[in-house]
Design an enzyme around this catalytic site. Structure first.
Site, short mmCIF file in Angstrom:
data_model
loop_
_atom_site.label_atom_id
_atom_site.label_comp_id
_atom_site.label_asym_id
_atom_site.label_seq_id
_atom_site.Cartn_x
_atom_site.Cartn_y
_atom_site.Cartn_z
N GLU A 1 1.56 18.69 -24.41
CA GLU A 1 1.80 20.06 -23.96
C GLU A 1 3.27 20.24 -23.56
O GLU A 1 3.89 19.32 -23.03
CB GLU A 1 0.90 20.39 -22.77
CG GLU A 1 -0.57 20.48 -23.16
CD GLU A 1 -1.46 21.10 -22.09
OE1 GLU A 1 -2.38 21.84 -22.45
OE2 GLU A 1 -1.24 20.85 -20.88
N CYS B 1 -1.38 14.70 -9.68
CA CYS B 1 -0.85 15.16 -10.96
C CYS B 1 -1.85 15.03 -12.10
O CYS B 1 -2.44 13.95 -12.30
CB CYS B 1 0.41 14.35 -11.29
SG CYS B 1 1.22 14.86 -12.82
N SER C 1 13.55 14.39 -14.65
CA SER C 1 12.81 14.17 -13.41
C SER C 1 12.13 12.81 -13.44
O SER C 1 11.52 12.44 -14.44
CB SER C 1 11.77 15.28 -13.24
OG SER C 1 11.09 15.13 -12.02
N GLY D 1 4.25 12.63 -18.50
CA GLY D 1 4.93 11.34 -18.69
C GLY D 1 6.04 11.10 -17.72
O GLY D 1 6.52 12.02 -17.06
N GLU D 2 6.44 9.84 -17.63
CA GLU D 2 7.55 9.45 -16.77
C GLU D 2 8.72 9.10 -17.71
O GLU D 2 8.68 8.07 -18.40
CB GLU D 2 7.12 8.25 -15.91
CG GLU D 2 8.23 7.50 -15.20
CD GLU D 2 9.21 8.40 -14.43
OE1 GLU D 2 8.77 9.24 -13.63
OE2 GLU D 2 10.43 8.25 -14.65
N ASN E 1 0.42 22.69 -6.77
CA ASN E 1 -0.41 23.48 -7.68
C ASN E 1 -1.77 22.81 -7.80
O ASN E 1 -1.87 21.58 -7.80
CB ASN E 1 0.24 23.57 -9.06
CG ASN E 1 1.55 24.33 -9.00
OD1 ASN E 1 1.62 25.42 -8.44
ND2 ASN E 1 2.60 23.75 -9.55
N CYS F 1 4.00 22.94 -12.65
CA CYS F 1 4.26 21.52 -12.35
C CYS F 1 2.98 20.77 -12.09
O CYS F 1 2.14 21.20 -11.30
CB CYS F 1 5.10 21.37 -11.09
SG CYS F 1 6.72 22.08 -11.22
N SER G 1 11.28 12.93 -7.80
CA SER G 1 10.02 13.38 -7.20
C SER G 1 9.79 12.54 -5.96
O SER G 1 9.29 11.42 -6.03
CB SER G 1 8.87 13.20 -8.20
OG SER G 1 9.11 14.01 -9.31
N LEU G 2 10.17 13.09 -4.83
CA LEU G 2 10.13 12.33 -3.58
C LEU G 2 8.79 12.52 -2.87
O LEU G 2 8.06 11.57 -2.62
CB LEU G 2 11.31 12.75 -2.69
CG LEU G 2 11.61 11.88 -1.49
CD1 LEU G 2 11.98 10.47 -1.93
CD2 LEU G 2 12.74 12.48 -0.65
N HIS G 3 8.48 13.76 -2.54
CA HIS G 3 7.17 14.13 -2.00
C HIS G 3 6.77 13.52 -0.66
O HIS G 3 5.62 13.66 -0.25
CB HIS G 3 6.04 13.85 -3.00
CG HIS G 3 6.23 14.48 -4.34
ND1 HIS G 3 6.73 15.75 -4.52
CD2 HIS G 3 6.02 14.00 -5.60
CE1 HIS G 3 6.79 16.02 -5.80
NE2 HIS G 3 6.37 14.98 -6.48
N CYS H 1 0.20 9.15 -9.95
CA CYS H 1 0.36 10.01 -8.76
C CYS H 1 -0.94 10.78 -8.51
O CYS H 1 -1.54 11.32 -9.43
CB CYS H 1 1.52 10.98 -8.96
SG CYS H 1 3.09 10.14 -9.16
N CYS I 1 10.34 22.92 -21.09
CA CYS I 1 9.90 21.75 -20.34
C CYS I 1 9.15 20.84 -21.31
O CYS I 1 8.13 21.23 -21.87
CB CYS I 1 8.98 22.21 -19.20
SG CYS I 1 8.21 20.85 -18.29
N CYS J 1 0.30 9.29 -18.80
CA CYS J 1 1.29 8.72 -17.88
C CYS J 1 0.61 7.59 -17.12
O CYS J 1 -0.58 7.67 -16.83
CB CYS J 1 1.76 9.79 -16.90
SG CYS J 1 3.04 9.22 -15.75
N1 SAH Z 1 7.07 11.68 -14.05
C1 SAH Z 1 8.22 12.49 -13.75
C2 SAH Z 1 8.24 13.76 -14.55
C3 SAH Z 1 7.15 14.74 -14.18
S1 SAH Z 1 7.91 16.17 -13.59
C4 SAH Z 1 8.31 12.72 -12.26
O1 SAH Z 1 7.47 12.21 -11.56
O2 SAH Z 1 9.26 13.33 -11.80
C5 SAH Z 1 6.61 17.02 -12.86
C6 SAH Z 1 6.90 17.34 -11.43
O3 SAH Z 1 5.77 18.02 -10.89
C7 SAH Z 1 7.10 16.11 -10.60
O4 SAH Z 1 8.01 16.38 -9.57
C8 SAH Z 1 5.71 15.91 -10.04
O5 SAH Z 1 5.70 15.09 -8.91
C9 SAH Z 1 5.33 17.33 -9.73
N2 SAH Z 1 3.90 17.55 -9.62
C10 SAH Z 1 2.91 16.79 -10.11
N3 SAH Z 1 1.72 17.33 -9.82
C11 SAH Z 1 1.97 18.45 -9.15
C12 SAH Z 1 1.14 19.46 -8.59
N4 SAH Z 1 -0.18 19.40 -8.70
N5 SAH Z 1 1.73 20.50 -7.97
C13 SAH Z 1 3.09 20.57 -7.88
N6 SAH Z 1 3.91 19.67 -8.38
C14 SAH Z 1 3.37 18.61 -9.01
#
Ligand code: SAH
Length: 341
Positions: free
Chosen positions: A84, A111, A188, A156-157, A287, A330, A211-213, A108, A97, A104
């Site tokens: 996608e 995701c 990312s 994917g990463e 999301n 995202c 992607s710190l979170h 996480c 995007c 992946c």
């Molecule tokens: N694997 C890479 C590329 C993915 S980018 C990474 O981790 O950065 C997708 C972004 O959306 C990342 O920042 C991921 O952490 C974030 N993401 C994943 N699931 C999400 C969700 N349910 N709601 C909001 N952001 C999310």
């Protein structure tokens, strides 16, 4: 696959087949206009027969359009894998995007892309194809491209598929092709430390998004398995290294998850961790992903938390969510059609 090749490599390819060099550019033009082989009019049947096994083959399964104009495409590749990709319209232009892997393996917890694990890496050309198809849909050509920005934020990463992704970056920014400057490309990553350094050492200067979170390793470990391999401290060292080499400000993504990482205290801790760095924080209310039981915060809460970061000297914004109604936002992308998993 021919889309994996640069123009120079394609010239060599046709010469090796005993064809004149200009055929290389003809094939290149056809590929970059996202033409299927049977749509190409500049090549004879004989030549097509010679290149058929190497010419890409794909099918657009579905394009969903969101109320906000975002488009999500499901693309079937040669081996029936589905990826996608999303097209986002901004004031300054169009951003694509792209997905970099089928599935992946980072796992996480929030995701959708991780459901089912990693199926395979995408090749450089398969990543590029996603951009070329949207450029064509927008009526763009090679020289008059309509896609202005690309983000590697789909399934994917990217840094777990390093060689193919960096080849893609070279193809995408090549002046023979769409000529998209690395300044207009964002990569990312969940924080694969050695490959962040490698990216800088290999001379790339795309915008790096982390992607710190979480403000600390304990919280991060609860939602991101990769936190067991790399500490936040080490990720920040790698970011410093990347900044020193490229001069590019680092972007931190922080998805706000209710009762996990979205308290005032979490924001204060985050401010301390990021203090003094040339960076920007994007807050995103999580999301929803139906298989996951984590819940995002209300937008109002996100603005409030953003204010705390700003008061403490951290540049931050709440990111606009686009395409959520078509599961194109995202973390909502998958390798199955429209949410069937
Ligand atoms: N694997 C890479 C590329 C993915 S980018 C990474 O981790 O950065 C997708 C972004 O959306 C990342 O920042 C991921 O952490 C974030 N993401 C994943 N699931 C999400 C969700 N349910 N709601 C909001 N952001 C999310």
């Amino acid at each position: 696959m021919l889309l994996d090749l640069s123009l120079e490599e394609l010239d060599e390819y046709v010469l090796n087949l005993g064809l004149p060099k200009y055929r290389g550019k003809q094939i290149y033009d056809a590929l970059y206009m996202a033409k299927q082989l049977d749509e190409v009019t500049t090549l004879s049947k004989d030549i097509k027969a010679k290149i058929e096994k190497d010419y890409p083959n794909w099918e657009i399964l579905k394009i969903l359009e969101s109320e906000d104009g975002t488009k999500k495409m499901a693309l079937k590749l040669q081996d029936d894998s589905i990826v996608e990709s999303v097209l986002l319209k901004y004031k300054y232009g169009y951003t694509v995007c792209v997905s970099t892997q089928v599935g992946c393996r980072m796992g996480c917890k929030f995701c959708a892309s991780t459901i089912g694990g990693l199926k395979r890496n995408l090749s450089a050309g398969e990543i590029l194809l996603q951009v070329l198809i949207f450029n064509k849909i927008l009526g763009g050509t090679i020289k008059d491209r309509k896609v202005t920005n690309v983000v590697l934020m789909g399934c994917g990463e990217p840094l777990d598929n390093y060689d193919n992704v960096t080849k893609f970056l070279m193809l995408l920014s090549s002046s023979d092709g769409l000529n998209i400057s690395q300044r207009n490309i964002s990569l990312s990553t969940c924080g694969l430390v050695p490959n962040i350094k490698k990216l800088a050492d290999d001379g790339f200067n795309v915008t790096l998004t982390i992607s710190l979170h979480a403000p600390n390793d304990d919280i991060r470990k609860k939602i991101m398995p990769i936190a067991n391999a790399y500490k936040i401290k080490d990720i920040l060292f790698a970011c410093d290294y990347y900044f020193a080499k490229t001069g590019r400000r680092i972007i931190f993504e922080y998805s706000l998850i209710d009762e996990v990482n979205a308290s005032e205290e979490n924001m204060l801790e985050l401010s301390k961790v990021l203090k003094g760095r040339s960076c920007h924080v994007n807050l995103i209310p999580l999301n929803s992903v139906k298989e996951k039981n984590l819940i995002g915060v209300a937008r109002k809460r996100a603005y409030y938390l953003c204010g705390i970061l700003e008061k403490n000297g951290i540049s931050a914004t709440v990111r606009r969510t686009m395409g959520e109604d078509i599961e194109g936002a995202c973390g909502q992308l998958r390798n199955k059609l429209g949410g069937e998993n």
